[in-house]
Design an enzyme around this catalytic site. Structure first.
Site, mmCIF file in Angstrom:
data_model
loop_
_atom_site.group_PDB
_atom_site.id
_atom_site.type_symbol
_atom_site.label_atom_id
_atom_site.label_comp_id
_atom_site.label_asym_id
_atom_site.label_seq_id
_atom_site.Cartn_x
_atom_site.Cartn_y
_atom_site.Cartn_z
ATOM 1 N N SER A 179 1.027 -1.189 -0.125
ATOM 2 C CA SER A 179 0.356 -0.415 -0.145
ATOM 3 C C SER A 179 0.439 1.460 0.291
ATOM 4 O O SER A 179 0.274 2.368 -0.542
ATOM 5 C CB SER A 179 -0.990 -0.157 1.191
ATOM 6 O OG SER A 179 -0.474 -0.250 2.027
ATOM 7 N N ASP A 433 -2.970 5.966 11.390
ATOM 8 C CA ASP A 433 -1.645 5.554 10.748
ATOM 9 C C ASP A 433 -0.425 6.735 10.075
ATOM 10 O O ASP A 433 -0.241 7.961 10.364
ATOM 11 C CB ASP A 433 -2.167 6.427 9.053
ATOM 12 C CG ASP A 433 -1.748 5.539 7.858
ATOM 13 O OD1 ASP A 433 0.089 4.832 8.178
ATOM 14 O OD2 ASP A 433 -2.428 5.199 6.480
ATOM 15 N N HIS A 436 1.698 5.597 5.953
ATOM 16 C CA HIS A 436 1.425 6.374 5.078
ATOM 17 C C HIS A 436 1.550 7.635 4.885
ATOM 18 O O HIS A 436 2.572 8.193 5.990
ATOM 19 C CB HIS A 436 -0.326 5.507 4.617
ATOM 20 C CG HIS A 436 -0.268 4.590 4.228
ATOM 21 N ND1 HIS A 436 -0.649 3.023 5.452
ATOM 22 C CD2 HIS A 436 -0.274 3.060 3.440
ATOM 23 C CE1 HIS A 436 -1.112 2.235 4.900
ATOM 24 N NE2 HIS A 436 -0.606 2.267 3.956
#
Length: 463
Positions: A179, A433, A436
């Site tokens: 990802s 998160d 990312h």
């Protein structure tokens, strides 16, 4: 993903010239002599020449040696004489020579002149996933956008969408990885959409395998999702994943490998999925495990599996004869670290910084830097093995080329670039998160580096 419309702008320009008879031109000149018309005609001619140059010049960006913090988008010929590259391609009449190397990975973040260094906003780019659209999810600070990466020995030009699209015209490029690789693809889409909005031509049910097409440039961009690059099968209990994987160290993940012969560029990366319980298999036998602590089974650290995964992937690429015939370019994007503080993702770890840190504040003893080192070693091994195969008698078709986009050092200094709590996941509230990257944000520099590497590989930078 929001539906996109085609941009009507064209990359081709046509100059129109009108021919006049010699007699008419002479009469015109004789009537206007002394009235300034020759000066006007000369000015128009010069303007036409410069307009033609700037419109048709497909490579307006170069890597120039350090000349302050200004970005050089259209350097003068004098500046182009001092371009930095590793190996210079010159005209056949001139002998090739080694040039000074500019290591794009070594540098620091400096304030962007004029404020923001972004190319787009979270509203002007309609393809940003909600989980990376940090401002939409409530992030209030914006200073993290006001920095640019400055290599020590040269200037890194700003990303130029038309230059990139010109270079990849009629080509196919795939990003292979997890990802975070998709994070890079989403950034690149925003950047390229400033020149041409692509058609969304394929999306699987899990939004992991994607394909976009840029019709004006006949360019295909693909995302090939792979956790490990090699075969990794999650153990299931009553239909539920256990986060325990059986890793086949000598088997490449065919979901991306089968697409390899169709590619001109393969951007490869991996790393974040390796930190979990793994049972390791090779030649059909279990050879060890990671985090399992089982008797009579050799215990390994994650670095062992990472090394094996990249070695297997690179060897598969070197063995791809069709890839060699097409002279496919493989680009390793090095590990981009997470920045959890006071815990990890499921133990309260967070990332709420609002600006970059200096290199002196980075802990290069952390495993993030070790992962980058492993990738570098396997990358160099792949280059050597590819060269040996090329020189061998059994494989004269290995023309695969290897390049690297080394983002590790730069991103270690950007704990401020993650979504943190601003990722809008209503099913996992309370988790941050810190893996990312926000869009727009520091991740956009990856495409600046990619463009610079592709230019160098194509021999566009000439001393």
């Amino acid at each position: 993903m929001l539906e996109k419309t085609m941009k009507t702008s064209s990359t081709m320009f046509q100059d129109k010239y009108h021919n006049h008879s010699t007699g008419k031109r002479e009469r015109c000149l004789s009537l206007t002599l002394g009235k300034g018309v020759p000066f006007v005609l000369t000015s128009l001619l010069m303007a036409s020449i410069f307009s033609f140059f700037f419109l048709y010049n497909p490579y307006p960006l170069t890597l120039a040696p350090h000349q302050g913090h200004d970005m050089l988008e259209n350097p003068s010929p004098k500046q182009e004489e001092h371009v930095i590259t590793t190996t210079t391609k010159v005209s056949p009449s001139k002998p090739q020579k080694e040039q000074k190397t500019c290591d794009l990975s070594k540098g620091h973040w400096v304030p962007a002149l004029g404020g923001s260094s972004t190319y787009y906003t979270n509203s002007s780019c309609t393809t940003i996933p909600d989980s990376k659209n940090c401002f939409k999810q409530g992030r209030m600070d914006s200073d993290f956008l006001n920095w640019k990466w400055k290599p020590e020995q040269c200037d890194l030009p700003r990303f130029h969408a038309r230059t990139f699209l010109h270079m990849v015209r009629a080509k196919k490029m795939a990003f292979i990885g997890d990802s975070v690789a998709r994070n890079h693809v989403d950034s690149l889409l925003c950047l390229l959409s400033q020149d041409e909005i692509p058609k969304d031509v394929y999306k699987d049910s899990e939004d992991r395998f994607r394909k976009w097409y840029f019709p004006i440039h006949d360019f295909t961009l693909t995302m090939l999702w792979s956790r490990f690059l090699i075969v990794g099968e999650e153990r299931m209990v009553n239909g539920t994943g256990t986060s325990i994987f059986d890793m086949h160290l000598d088997k490449v993940d065919n979901d991306w490998a089968k697409e390899l012969p169709n590619l001109d560029y393969a951007i490869i990366s991996a790393g974040h999925w390796f930190f979990r319980v793994m049972h390791l298999h090779e030649a059909g036998k279990q050879v060890g495990c990671v985090y399992c602590n089982e008797e009579n089974i050799t215990s390994y650290n994650p670095d062992f599996t990472i090394r094996k995964a990249f070695r297997t992937a690179f060897r598969h690429i070197n063995a791809c004869k069709e890839c060699g015939r097409k002279k496919m370019v493989t680009v390793l994007r090095t590990f981009a670290p997470a920045h959890f503080e006071d815990g990890v993702w499921n133990t309260g770890g967070y990332c709420n910084r609002t600006g970059p840190v200096s290199e002196s504040e980075v802990d290069f003893g952390k495993f993030d830097w070790e992962v980058r080192g492993i990738q570098m070693e396997e990358f160099e091994r792949a280059r050597r093995e590819g060269t040996m195969e090329k020189l061998g008698h059994n494989n004269n078709n290995n023309n695969n080329r290897f390049e690297m986009v080394d983002v590790a050092r730069a991103m270690l200094m950007r704990p401020d670039g993650h979504p943190g709590e601003h990722w809008g996941n209503k099913w996992m509230k309370g988790y941050n998160d810190c893996t990312h990257w926000c869009l727009p944000g520091p991740v956009d520099v990856w495409s600046e580096l990619l463009l610079a590497v592709l230019k160098r590989e194509a021999g566009m930078v000439v001393a």
